[in-house]
Design a protein around this motif. Structure first.
Motif, short mmCIF file in Angstrom:
data_model
loop_
_atom_site.label_atom_id
_atom_site.label_comp_id
_atom_site.label_asym_id
_atom_site.label_seq_id
_atom_site.Cartn_x
_atom_site.Cartn_y
_atom_site.Cartn_z
N LYS A 158 0.84 -1.20 0.00
CA LYS A 158 0.00 0.00 0.00
C LYS A 158 0.88 1.25 0.00
O LYS A 158 1.86 1.32 0.75
N GLN A 159 0.54 2.20 -0.83
CA GLN A 159 1.25 3.47 -0.83
C GLN A 159 0.76 4.29 0.36
O GLN A 159 -0.44 4.30 0.67
N VAL A 160 1.69 4.94 1.05
CA VAL A 160 1.32 5.72 2.22
C VAL A 160 1.45 7.20 1.91
O VAL A 160 2.18 7.61 1.01
N SER A 161 0.73 8.00 2.66
CA SER A 161 0.75 9.44 2.45
C SER A 161 2.06 10.04 2.98
O SER A 161 2.81 9.41 3.71
N TYR A 162 2.28 11.26 2.64
CA TYR A 162 3.48 11.99 3.03
C TYR A 162 3.53 12.16 4.55
O TYR A 162 2.52 12.36 5.19
N GLY A 163 4.71 12.09 5.11
CA GLY A 163 4.88 12.39 6.52
C GLY A 163 5.33 11.22 7.37
O GLY A 163 5.77 11.43 8.49
N TYR A 164 5.22 10.00 6.89
CA TYR A 164 5.68 8.86 7.68
C TYR A 164 7.19 8.71 7.51
O TYR A 164 7.71 8.79 6.40
N SER A 165 7.88 8.50 8.63
CA SER A 165 9.34 8.43 8.56
C SER A 165 9.92 7.67 9.73
O SER A 165 9.25 7.44 10.74
N LEU A 166 11.17 7.31 9.57
CA LEU A 166 11.98 6.72 10.63
C LEU A 166 13.18 7.64 10.79
O LEU A 166 13.93 7.85 9.83
N ASN A 167 13.33 8.23 11.97
CA ASN A 167 14.41 9.19 12.21
C ASN A 167 15.41 8.62 13.21
O ASN A 167 15.01 8.10 14.25
N ILE A 168 16.68 8.76 12.90
CA ILE A 168 17.75 8.37 13.80
C ILE A 168 18.51 9.64 14.15
O ILE A 168 18.99 10.34 13.27
N HIS A 169 18.59 9.92 15.45
CA HIS A 169 19.31 11.10 15.94
C HIS A 169 20.30 10.63 16.99
O HIS A 169 19.97 10.55 18.18
N GLY A 170 21.50 10.28 16.55
CA GLY A 170 22.52 9.82 17.48
C GLY A 170 22.13 8.53 18.16
O GLY A 170 22.09 7.48 17.55
N ASP A 171 21.79 8.61 19.44
CA ASP A 171 21.44 7.40 20.20
C ASP A 171 19.93 7.24 20.38
O ASP A 171 19.49 6.43 21.19
N SER A 172 19.12 7.98 19.62
CA SER A 172 17.67 7.92 19.74
C SER A 172 17.03 7.54 18.41
O SER A 172 17.56 7.85 17.34
N ILE A 173 15.89 6.89 18.52
CA ILE A 173 15.11 6.53 17.34
C ILE A 173 13.72 7.14 17.48
O ILE A 173 13.13 7.12 18.56
N TYR A 174 13.24 7.73 16.40
CA TYR A 174 11.90 8.32 16.35
C TYR A 174 11.16 7.59 15.24
O TYR A 174 11.42 7.83 14.06
N SER A 175 10.26 6.71 15.62
CA SER A 175 9.53 5.89 14.66
C SER A 175 8.12 6.45 14.50
O SER A 175 7.35 6.49 15.45
N TYR A 176 7.81 6.87 13.30
CA TYR A 176 6.46 7.31 12.97
C TYR A 176 6.06 6.57 11.70
O TYR A 176 6.15 7.09 10.59
N LEU A 177 5.68 5.29 11.88
CA LEU A 177 5.37 4.41 10.76
C LEU A 177 3.96 3.85 10.91
O LEU A 177 3.53 3.51 12.01
N PRO A 178 3.25 3.70 9.79
CA PRO A 178 1.93 3.08 9.86
C PRO A 178 2.09 1.57 10.05
O PRO A 178 3.09 0.98 9.63
N TYR A 179 1.13 0.95 10.70
CA TYR A 179 1.21 -0.51 10.90
C TYR A 179 -0.08 -1.16 10.45
O TYR A 179 -1.17 -0.69 10.77
#
Length: 170
Positions: free
Chosen positions: A64-85
């Motif tokens: 499925k194609q997802v809309s704009y804005g979903y991402s996986l961000n890595i900032h040094g020792d942190s992970i920011y997961s904003y993914l559809p499931y």
């Protein structure tokens, strides 16, 4: 005469497409590719990058194609997961829980290279709901695949691109 002018005009357009101006300097296609590869390596080496998701591939459902804005961000020792499931959950809190919308510290970060230039990054993290293994495979050009395995949910796969300007925006 018209054929000669048409041919010259077509040739001029083709030459214009083969090169790009950057700071007043023309770059060939090979130079642009080399610069893109170097930028991808630099962004990944800094461990400060974002994978912008455009497709999700659940285990039991069609892609499925997802809309704009979903991402996986890595900032040094942190992970920011904003993914559809989309998939089966085995044990989750009442109401569905956070799924893949969370931020946490990275427990383990490993990376290596494939013989074809593919960079494979394994990220192990957890939160109060589950333990997660993110496998991020990044090609030299910036295309990326993200595989997510959880203990309490079915695994899922995403595809997208490395955001080259992410570091400049933060």
């Amino acid at each position: 005469m018209k054929k000669i002018l048409f041919t010259l005009f077509t040739l001029l357009i083709l030459v214009g497409c083969a090169t790009t101006m950057e700071n007043g300097v023309k770059l060939t296609k090979a130079e642009r590719r080399a610069k893109q590869i170097a930028t991808v390596r630099e962004v990944l080496d800094d461990r400060y990058y974002s994978v912008e998701i455009d497709m999700m591939h659940p285990q039991r459902y069609p892609s499925k194609q997802v809309s704009y804005g979903y991402s996986l961000n890595i900032h040094g020792d942190s992970i920011y997961s904003y993914l559809p499931y989309l998939g089966r959950a085995y044990r989750v809190p009442y109401g569905g829980g956070k799924a893949l919308h969370f931020e946490a510290l990275i427990d383990d970060y490993r990376e290596g290279y494939d013989k074809d230039g593919l960079r494979r990054i394994e990220i192990l993290t957890h939160n109060e709901e589950d333990r997660y293994l993110y496998i991020v495979e990044v090609f030299e050009t910036g295309s990326a695949s993200v595989y997510v395995s959880c203990e309490n949910r079915e695994h899922i796969h995403y595809t997208g691109e490395i955001d080259m300007d992410h570091k400049r925006r933060k």
